[in-house]
Design a protein around this motif. Structure first.
Motif, PDB file in Angstrom:
ATOM      1  N   TYR A  67      -6.153  -5.379  -7.201  1.00  0.00           N
ATOM      2  CA  TYR A  67      -5.882  -3.957  -6.966  1.00  0.00           C
ATOM      3  C   TYR A  67      -7.138  -3.302  -6.407  1.00  0.00           C
ATOM      4  O   TYR A  67      -8.200  -3.345  -7.028  1.00  0.00           O
ATOM      5  CB  TYR A  67      -5.470  -3.279  -8.277  1.00  0.00           C
ATOM      6  N   TYR A  86      -2.607  -5.193  -3.859  1.00  0.00           N
ATOM      7  CA  TYR A  86      -2.307  -3.796  -3.598  1.00  0.00           C
ATOM      8  C   TYR A  86      -3.567  -3.046  -3.165  1.00  0.00           C
ATOM      9  O   TYR A  86      -4.616  -3.147  -3.802  1.00  0.00           O
ATOM     10  CB  TYR A  86      -1.696  -3.123  -4.831  1.00  0.00           C
ATOM     11  N   VAL A  87      -3.441  -2.265  -2.096  1.00  0.00           N
ATOM     12  CA  VAL A  87      -4.534  -1.416  -1.640  1.00  0.00           C
ATOM     13  C   VAL A  87      -4.059   0.028  -1.753  1.00  0.00           C
ATOM     14  O   VAL A  87      -3.164   0.451  -1.023  1.00  0.00           O
ATOM     15  CB  VAL A  87      -4.914  -1.733  -0.181  1.00  0.00           C
ATOM     16  N   SER A  88      -4.619   0.778  -2.691  1.00  0.00           N
ATOM     17  CA  SER A  88      -4.164   2.146  -2.893  1.00  0.00           C
ATOM     18  C   SER A  88      -4.785   3.068  -1.859  1.00  0.00           C
ATOM     19  O   SER A  88      -5.994   3.064  -1.652  1.00  0.00           O
ATOM     20  CB  SER A  88      -4.518   2.638  -4.286  1.00  0.00           C
ATOM     21  N   ALA A  89      -3.942   3.852  -1.219  1.00  0.00           N
ATOM     22  CA  ALA A  89      -4.410   4.801  -0.222  1.00  0.00           C
ATOM     23  C   ALA A  89      -4.452   6.204  -0.795  1.00  0.00           C
ATOM     24  O   ALA A  89      -4.722   7.163  -0.087  1.00  0.00           O
ATOM     25  CB  ALA A  89      -3.504   4.759   1.000  1.00  0.00           C
ATOM     26  N   THR A 127       0.851  -1.188   0.000  1.00  0.00           N
ATOM     27  CA  THR A 127       0.000   0.000   0.000  1.00  0.00           C
ATOM     28  C   THR A 127       0.890   1.242   0.000  1.00  0.00           C
ATOM     29  O   THR A 127       2.109   1.127  -0.076  1.00  0.00           O
ATOM     30  CB  THR A 127      -0.917  -0.008   1.252  1.00  0.00           C
ATOM     31  N   ASN A 136      -8.716   0.318  -4.513  1.00  0.00           N
ATOM     32  CA  ASN A 136      -8.455   1.716  -4.176  1.00  0.00           C
ATOM     33  C   ASN A 136      -9.421   2.141  -3.084  1.00  0.00           C
ATOM     34  O   ASN A 136     -10.638   2.156  -3.291  1.00  0.00           O
ATOM     35  CB  ASN A 136      -8.627   2.598  -5.408  1.00  0.00           C
ATOM     36  N   ILE A 139      -7.342  -3.311   5.255  1.00  0.00           N
ATOM     37  CA  ILE A 139      -6.420  -4.452   5.213  1.00  0.00           C
ATOM     38  C   ILE A 139      -6.621  -5.300   6.473  1.00  0.00           C
ATOM     39  O   ILE A 139      -6.664  -6.538   6.406  1.00  0.00           O
ATOM     40  CB  ILE A 139      -4.961  -3.967   5.085  1.00  0.00           C
ATOM     41  N   ALA A 143      -7.049   2.655   4.822  1.00  0.00           N
ATOM     42  CA  ALA A 143      -6.355   1.546   4.159  1.00  0.00           C
ATOM     43  C   ALA A 143      -5.963   0.499   5.190  1.00  0.00           C
ATOM     44  O   ALA A 143      -6.112  -0.712   4.957  1.00  0.00           O
ATOM     45  CB  ALA A 143      -5.118   2.059   3.415  1.00  0.00           C
TER      46      ALA A 143
END
Lengths: 325, 306, 395
Positions: free
Chosen positions: C141, C122-125, C101, C143, C313, C309
């Motif tokens: 992915y 992936y965790v977009s912050a 992230t 967001n 998670i 985020a």
């Protein structure tokens, strides 16, 4: 003699690296090494003008970045089937390195010739500032290109193929990068020892005398500058393949500064030195960033000390001989 | 295109030019006298803005902030001269570029450690926060007028210092006949340190003066440094007069290109592409100006007679 | 909580040892979460806030996320896409980190995504480029912040709602600038009197301000990130335009990372955000209070995104009992978005981007004299981005 031995040992290490890393299950580092080799090629190219020619170019990032963009853009058009130029003749993209990489070198070389033609009318500090300013101009022009991502950069789909053979994976690109670097070093060393190089160095040491001897100093320098820009562009094409991404950041003045640091750190006027400098600087950046968030506070003063008290650079320490710079 | 708008944009260009002059003057002076190219000049500008901002916030007095910013610029410059730059006088320009490049990295990170990564606050004083009607129907920010005045004052001061005082005479002589000056028993080291401090003070002043109109943040110095390079290349290295001419030219070219190119091009091209082309041309107008000047006069408009 | 730093080439010297020892450590130690973010250069304040927001959750839970001990491995991309990619490659391939992230900027995100997504989640912050919301959307992915256009669209909607007819738009001359104005125009129904594109390193906006004065619009909309925005807002106020024409922008130019630096000059400006300091939700109150107590400053929207985020998670780690290696199960758990977002209701659309409320805020002075945002209206409810239809992922 000692220099040759050192270079040979260095080459052996680089040749052995893929096998050693493979055996140790650290193949990941090969990709890092490829990036170092690409920068090493660009730094060695800069050494040609900076070390041998005495022209302090603060704009080589522009050539590196332009080469990367040419390779990236050709791959981009190839993958979506669109035309690079639609008129008067349709030119599409290509994945073939034998076309794309010379094209990258050609475009960067032409850019270098244009910038050099104006900049080389000046000397010293003027030259430093002008190359910097022109590189900034190229940087902003690229930023403004909407079709190629601007500040977002350009995602490069896949890699080039070399004469039809794939470059996917860590090892193939590494070998190509190494081959290009070795070829350029061999070519560069012999050219600098030949008449062209002697005249270039002579013009650096005493321009008036060179002119009196009938050496066409301006044309000579322009040729060296163009060649250097073209090779930097080639390095950019390798870099575009290594990272599957092209960023305008490559054209920024920070990148130009970094290339100069690589040359000086390794030892100017040796061609081998910049290679060592590139590897050392990139490794130091990685290592320092691992220690602290404020790694610049270590790198900055360290570079300062190198410039102030350690002028010859790393290579002469190993090779026992100062460069021609 | 009305006459008042043209006048207003011209004033805007002059004001921008004056701000560039404060930066370029120190840079060109240091180069002219000591033959040193100092990339860290932008760091002095940044230091001036940060110290000025902090002092203004603590004391509530912008004037004190300006004094502190200029003093900080001078002090840091002096310190740099004594520890680093002094060792670079006999070196080539390449070493100077690299050493001062290393200084930029150090200063930027240092400021981040002290002030944190976020931009800091610096406002114009209350009495300058309004607008003044310079032409009927055209209010102009009072602070910008103050910047013009401060820049002109600094230029006059420099002119007086260099043209009318003994120090100035030595400075002028130092640029062209260094050995003679030394033979006269003048301590060139002290002279150089003094010039460096003056350059630093001007950069610090420029930084703190820019604070109320620009973001005070890490990296602010390099943005203006590159423009200052263009200014002194156009004006001619080492010449304060050249720096003034170059600064005004660059300021005007930049402002006019942004103000009038879209209007001009809209008459020639379809609107959508006109805006795009104008924006792209505007982005590189300053650099094109530089290229043209260099093509005609490689040594700049007012070359130094070495 | 342990925040480990990365090691790379140093280990090359001790490779045989490291090569043998590494897998054993990876299995017994805490679960590693990779955070690639911008901690140096002009964008550093954003990455700093995301990191601090994320770490706050971990700290409040005693070094755990979703009940599992975690180690946040932080690395600085310096806003260089190339660096971001190299770090991602190392984290994914060498350290075998499964969840990443933290990336702030779209250019770094786009460079790193091809390395991360084949083998990690992936965790977009923050960064929400349109590519990853549309055709190149990815099951791994997510967001948790927004798609890049969302906040611009919200202002376009609000300006139309307010009945303002003539808008003057300003953005830097680069694709993200053009995208921003396109987002605004997507929902703005009035007349655009000018679309002005400025230089990306522009310091002085006097020329544009003069043009605005002579055009006399009903609203001015700017998308000028970071220092550009600060410059513009200060100069806008100094030119006396603030009293004549309301200034609008996305929350990026008007949040706690810049407001303290702009001060009173920002008062009365309107901006959009998916989050606000004063949202009256228990989760938000706890976030704001603990953030202020821990870091002695007010959180920005970036900090709220880092915080969310971590919560997201954590929810997926709890649901999968820390087995992030089972990517399908982990992604399914993420997609449920089973966490108390500080911004209220939150769920993912088919493209793994938020469907959420976007608020309008006004910059005001609070009781303590600080320059902050006050929520004044809702521009959108359950708003989804414009690219979701191009994404082939199932809803």
């Amino acid at each position: 003699m000692r220099e040759r031995l050192a270079a040979a040992i260095g080459l052996c290490l680089l040749v052995a690296a893929p096998f050693v890393l493979e055996a140790m299950d650290e193949a990941f580092l090969l990709s890092v090494l490829t990036r170092m080799l690409a920068y090493a090629l660009a730094a060695a190219a800069l050494d040609l003008v900076l070390g041998y020619g005495g022209m302090v170019s603060f704009g080589h990032g522009a050539f590196l970045g332009t080469g990367a963009y040419v390779a990236g853009v050709l791959l981009h058009h190839r993958s979506d089937g669109s035309a690079l130029v639609a008129w008067p003749v349709r030119i599409g993209g290509t994945a073939e390195a034998l076309i794309a990489w010379p094209a990258a070198a050609l475009v960067s070389g032409l850019l270098a010739a244009a910038i050099g033609a104006i900049s080389l009318r000046t000397r010293g500090v003027h030259f430093i500032m002008i190359t910097l300013a022109f590189a900034q101009m190229v940087f902003f022009l690229v930023l403004a290109l909407p079709q190629y991502g601007g500040t977002d950069g350009l995602m490069v789909p896949g890699r080039n193929v070399l004469a039809g053979a794939s470059l996917e994976g860590d090892a193939p690109l590494y070998w190509v990068a190494l081959a290009l670097l070795v070829a350029f070093l061999a070519f560069g060393r012999s050219t600098m020892a030949a008449r062209f190089g002697l005249a270039l160095r002579g013009a650096r040491m005493n321009e008036r005398r060179a002119l009196a001897l009938g050496v066409p100093v301006y044309r000579l320098r322009l040729a060296a500058f163009t060649l250097s820009g073209a090779v930097a562009g080639l390095a950019g094409a390798v870099l575009a393949n290594q990272s599957s991404f092209v960023s305008p950041d490559l054209l920024s003045w920070q990148r130009s500064g970094e290339l100069m640091v690589m040359v000086i750190l390794g030892g100017q006027g040796t061609l081998f030195g910049p290679v060592l400098g590139a590897i050392a600087l990139l490794a130091a950046e990685e290592e320092l960033a691992a220690i602290t968030e404020h790694w610049m506070l270590i790198l900055g003063p360290a570079l300062l000390l190198v410039v102030l008290f350690f002028r010859g650079g790393l290579w002469p320490l190993i090779a026992g001989k100062r460069g021609d710079g | 295109m009305t006459a008042t708008l043209f006048a207003e944009q011209t004033l805007n260009g002059l004001q921008f030019g004056v701000m560039l002059f404060l930066m370029a003057a120190g840079l060109t002076l240091i180069f002219g006298i000591m033959d040193v190219i100092n990339l860290a000049h932008g760091s002095l500008y940044m230091a001036g803005a940060f110290v000025g901002g902090t002092v203004t916030a603590r004391t509530g007095s912008f004037l004190l902030g300006v004094v502190a910013g200029a003093a900080a610029g001078a002090l840091i410059a002096l310190l740099l001269e004594l520890t680093v730059i002094r060792r670079l006088y006999r070196r080539d320009h390449l070493d100077q570029v690299l050493a001062t490049y290393a200084l930029i990295l150090t200063f930027n990170e240092g400021v981040k450690v002290i002030w944190g990564p976020a931009p800091i606050f610096l406002a114009a004083p209350e009495m300058l926060s309004g607008t003044v009607e310079i032409l009927p129907g055209v209010p102009y920010p009072a602070y910008r007028l103050a910047v013009i005045c401060a820049g002109v004052a600094a230029a006059l001061f420099l002119g007086w210092l260099i043209g009318r005082t003994r120090t100035g005479m030595l400075i002028r002589a130092g640029t062209t006949h260094r050995e003679t000056v030394q033979a006269l028993g003048v301590d060139v080291g002290v002279l150089f340190a003094l010039v460096f401090a003056i350059g630093g003070a001007l950069a610090g002043l420029a930084g703190v003066m820019a604070g109320p109109v620009l973001a005070v943040q890490v990296g602010m110095g390099e943005q203006i440094l590159i423009l200052a390079f263009v200014v002194i290349v156009v004006g001619g290295l080492g010449s304060v007069k050249g720096a003034m001419a170059g600064a005004l030219l660059v300021g005007l070219a930049d402002t006019w290109a942004r103000a009038f190119l879209p209007v001009l091009l809209r008459g020639l091209l379809p609107p959508s592409s006109a805006d795009q082309v104008a924006a792209n041309l505007g982005s590189v107008a300053v650099y094109l100006l530089m290229a043209v000047v260099l093509a005609v006069r490689p040594q700049g408009l007012f070359p130094r007679h070495a | 909580m342990t925040i480990a730093r990365r090691r790379l080439l140093g280990t090359a010297a001790a490779l045989p040892v490291a090569g043998l020892a590494a897998p054993a450590i990876a299995q017994s130690g805490p679960l590693k979460i990779g955070m690639i973010t911008t901690l140096s250069g002009p964008g550093a304040a954003l990455g700093n806030d995301i990191r601090d927001g994320f770490n706050l959750v971990v700290k409040n839970a005693g070094g755990r996320l979703g009940g599992v001990p975690v180690e946040v491995v932080v690395a600085d991309d310096a806003l260089r896409p190339e660096n971001g990619r190299a770090i991602a490659e190392r984290m994914v391939r060498r350290e075998r980190i499964g969840v990443l992230t933290g990336i702030v900027f779209s250019n770094v995100m786009l460079a790193a995504a091809p390395v991360i997504l084949p083998s990690a989640t992936y965790v977009s912050a923050n960064a929400g480029p349109s590519q990853l919301a549309g055709e190149q959307c990815n099951a791994n992915y997510f967001n948790v912040a927004w798609q890049n256009d969302n906040l611009h669209e919200a202002v376009g909607q609000y300006v139309t709602q307010k009945g303002l007819q003539k808008a003057f738009l300003v953005a830097p001359n680069y694709p993200a600038g053009r995208d921003a104005l396109t987002g605004f125009k997507r929902f703005f129904k009035g007349e655009v009197v000018s679309e002005t594109y400025t230089r990306l390193d522009q310091l002085d906006y006097a020329a544009e301000l003069a043009a605005i004065r002579s055009a006399a619009p009903d609203a001015v909309y700017i998308f000028l990130p970071g220092g550009l925005g600060i410059n513009f807002i200060k100069q806008y106020a100094a030119a006396g335009l603030r009293a004549r024409t309301p200034l609008f922008g996305p929350g990026f130019s008007f949040d706690q990372d810049v407001l303290p630096a702009v001060g009173d000059d920002a008062l009365g400006c309107f901006n959009s955000s998916q989050w606000a300091l004063d949202l009256p939700l228990p989760a938000n109150r706890q976030f704001v209070d603990t953030f202020e107590a821990e870091y002695r400053r007010l959180p920005s929207l970036y900090a709220s995104q880092g915080y969310d985020a971590a919560l997201l998670i954590g929810s997926a780690i709890a649901a999968t009992r820390g087995r992030v290696g089972d990517r399908a199960a982990f992604a399914a758990a993420l997609k449920r978005a089973d966490f108390q977002s500080v911004r209220g209701s939150f769920k993912f659309g088919n493209n793994n981007h938020p469907i959420q409320t976007i608020y309008m805020r006004e910059v005001v002075k609070d009781g303590q004299g600080r320059v902050v945002n006050r929520t004044i209206a809702t521009a959108f409810e359950a708003h989804q981005d414009a690219y979701a239809a191009q994404c082939k992922l199932p809803a």
